[in-house]
Write a protein that holds these residues in place. Sequence first.
Motif, PDB file in Angstrom:
ATOM      1  N   VAL A 187      -2.889  -2.010   3.330  1.00  0.00           N
ATOM      2  CA  VAL A 187      -2.679  -0.635   2.880  1.00  0.00           C
ATOM      3  C   VAL A 187      -4.007  -0.024   2.448  1.00  0.00           C
ATOM      4  N   VAL A 188      -4.783  -0.786   1.696  1.00  0.00           N
ATOM      5  CA  VAL A 188      -6.067  -0.291   1.206  1.00  0.00           C
ATOM      6  C   VAL A 188      -7.004   0.044   2.355  1.00  0.00           C
ATOM      7  N   THR A 189      -7.093  -0.832   3.342  1.00  0.00           N
ATOM      8  CA  THR A 189      -8.095  -0.665   4.396  1.00  0.00           C
ATOM      9  C   THR A 189      -7.620   0.184   5.567  1.00  0.00           C
ATOM     10  N   GLU A 190      -6.290   0.244   5.814  1.00  0.00           N
ATOM     11  CA  GLU A 190      -5.799   0.934   6.997  1.00  0.00           C
ATOM     12  C   GLU A 190      -4.990   2.193   6.700  1.00  0.00           C
ATOM     13  N   ALA A 191      -4.608   2.390   5.442  1.00  0.00           N
ATOM     14  CA  ALA A 191      -3.807   3.576   5.104  1.00  0.00           C
ATOM     15  C   ALA A 191      -4.510   4.424   4.052  1.00  0.00           C
ATOM     16  N   CYS A 192      -4.635   3.920   2.818  1.00  0.00           N
ATOM     17  CA  CYS A 192      -5.216   4.713   1.740  1.00  0.00           C
ATOM     18  C   CYS A 192      -5.597   3.802   0.581  1.00  0.00           C
ATOM     19  N   ALA A 193      -6.862   3.856   0.172  1.00  0.00           N
ATOM     20  CA  ALA A 193      -7.322   3.006  -0.924  1.00  0.00           C
ATOM     21  C   ALA A 193      -6.638   3.369  -2.236  1.00  0.00           C
ATOM     22  N   ASP A 194      -6.445   4.659  -2.494  1.00  0.00           N
ATOM     23  CA  ASP A 194      -5.790   5.115  -3.721  1.00  0.00           C
ATOM     24  C   ASP A 194      -4.360   4.597  -3.806  1.00  0.00           C
ATOM     25  N   LEU A 195      -3.572   4.849  -2.774  1.00  0.00           N
ATOM     26  CA  LEU A 195      -2.180   4.390  -2.783  1.00  0.00           C
ATOM     27  C   LEU A 195      -2.112   2.870  -2.810  1.00  0.00           C
ATOM     28  N   GLY A 196      -2.977   2.209  -2.057  1.00  0.00           N
ATOM     29  CA  GLY A 196      -2.988   0.746  -2.074  1.00  0.00           C
ATOM     30  C   GLY A 196      -3.257   0.204  -3.460  1.00  0.00           C
ATOM     31  N   TYR A 197      -4.152   0.864  -4.194  1.00  0.00           N
ATOM     32  CA  TYR A 197      -4.468   0.413  -5.540  1.00  0.00           C
ATOM     33  C   TYR A 197      -3.274   0.604  -6.473  1.00  0.00           C
ATOM     34  N   ARG A 198      -2.619   1.754  -6.394  1.00  0.00           N
ATOM     35  CA  ARG A 198      -1.468   1.986  -7.269  1.00  0.00           C
ATOM     36  C   ARG A 198      -0.317   1.032  -6.964  1.00  0.00           C
ATOM     37  N   LEU A 199      -0.100   0.726  -5.693  1.00  0.00           N
ATOM     38  CA  LEU A 199       0.960  -0.219  -5.349  1.00  0.00           C
ATOM     39  C   LEU A 199       0.586  -1.641  -5.781  1.00  0.00           C
ATOM     40  N   PHE A 200      -0.694  -1.965  -5.722  1.00  0.00           N
ATOM     41  CA  PHE A 200      -1.167  -3.253  -6.258  1.00  0.00           C
ATOM     42  C   PHE A 200      -0.893  -3.337  -7.762  1.00  0.00           C
ATOM     43  N   LEU A 201      -1.258  -2.289  -8.498  1.00  0.00           N
ATOM     44  CA  LEU A 201      -0.984  -2.278  -9.939  1.00  0.00           C
ATOM     45  C   LEU A 201       0.514  -2.397 -10.214  1.00  0.00           C
ATOM     46  N   ARG A 202       1.309  -1.695  -9.411  1.00  0.00           N
ATOM     47  CA  ARG A 202       2.753  -1.735  -9.613  1.00  0.00           C
ATOM     48  C   ARG A 202       3.275  -3.153  -9.398  1.00  0.00           C
ATOM     49  N   ALA A 203       2.761  -3.863  -8.391  1.00  0.00           N
ATOM     50  CA  ALA A 203       3.188  -5.249  -8.155  1.00  0.00           C
ATOM     51  C   ALA A 203       2.736  -6.156  -9.294  1.00  0.00           C
ATOM     52  N   MET A 204       1.511  -5.954  -9.777  1.00  0.00           N
ATOM     53  CA  MET A 204       1.029  -6.752 -10.906  1.00  0.00           C
ATOM     54  C   MET A 204       1.956  -6.605 -12.109  1.00  0.00           C
ATOM     55  N   LYS A 205       2.417  -5.396 -12.337  1.00  0.00           N
ATOM     56  CA  LYS A 205       3.296  -5.142 -13.480  1.00  0.00           C
ATOM     57  C   LYS A 205       4.709  -5.661 -13.216  1.00  0.00           C
TER      58      LYS A 205
END
Length: 241
Positions: A187-205
Amino acid sequence: MTDRTGKGPGALSDYLEDIFVEDIGLSWVTSKWNVPDELSPEDAERCLPEGGPSAWWLTLPASAVENFDRSRAVRLGQDIRRLVESPLPDGTIRTVWLGATHGTFDPEAYGFGARAWLRELGDAWLTRVRQDDPVFTPPPPQPVRDEQARQAVLGVMRPVADDLDRAASNPGYGLAVHGLVPALRQVVTEACADLGYRLFLRAMKAYFVEVDTSSHDAFVALGQRFGYPEFLVDDNLNHRS
């Protein structure tokens, strides 16, 4: 003129609003996974709309429109298009959705492919927006694709990647999600770094993965770089101080 936040007029109300902003866009939608999950079968039958969990999820885009300012409500439509219009395979999108929702809602179980599910959410969002503005035209998705942003997100993911993958692969409940971190990297590299980061944070939580102070500070700094509301990163993050 400045207020006690040190910002200009209106900043205090923005600051107070930010205290209650736990997330934005599509990652805000995924943050609601524990609401239906915590209902007993009896309560679910009474409280969820006709159509069950999938119908409940489809009420969230309207909530985003009704509860956030215009720019944040618009972010949901942009986030959805960032994934739908990306080259990511459906399997990657499904994996990331499952990871962000602790494996508690699988669209495939309700007859939706990953992109089809996002389109349903997008249609629900646009329908609600146009109740207020019948001629509204969604803005372009504007994905963040510059290499510096990509590398910054991948950099903060790296120290916790193994812990997140282990947690998602062996959850206490919900579907096991395999290959979550590689999917998030896509997601970060092929779609959007911003959205990929927020979804990563959401998974961490979602999996309550513990982070040390070094990672915590890096997370917060990157959130500031992306211009997130002040408390978005810290909200429900398992920081070992």
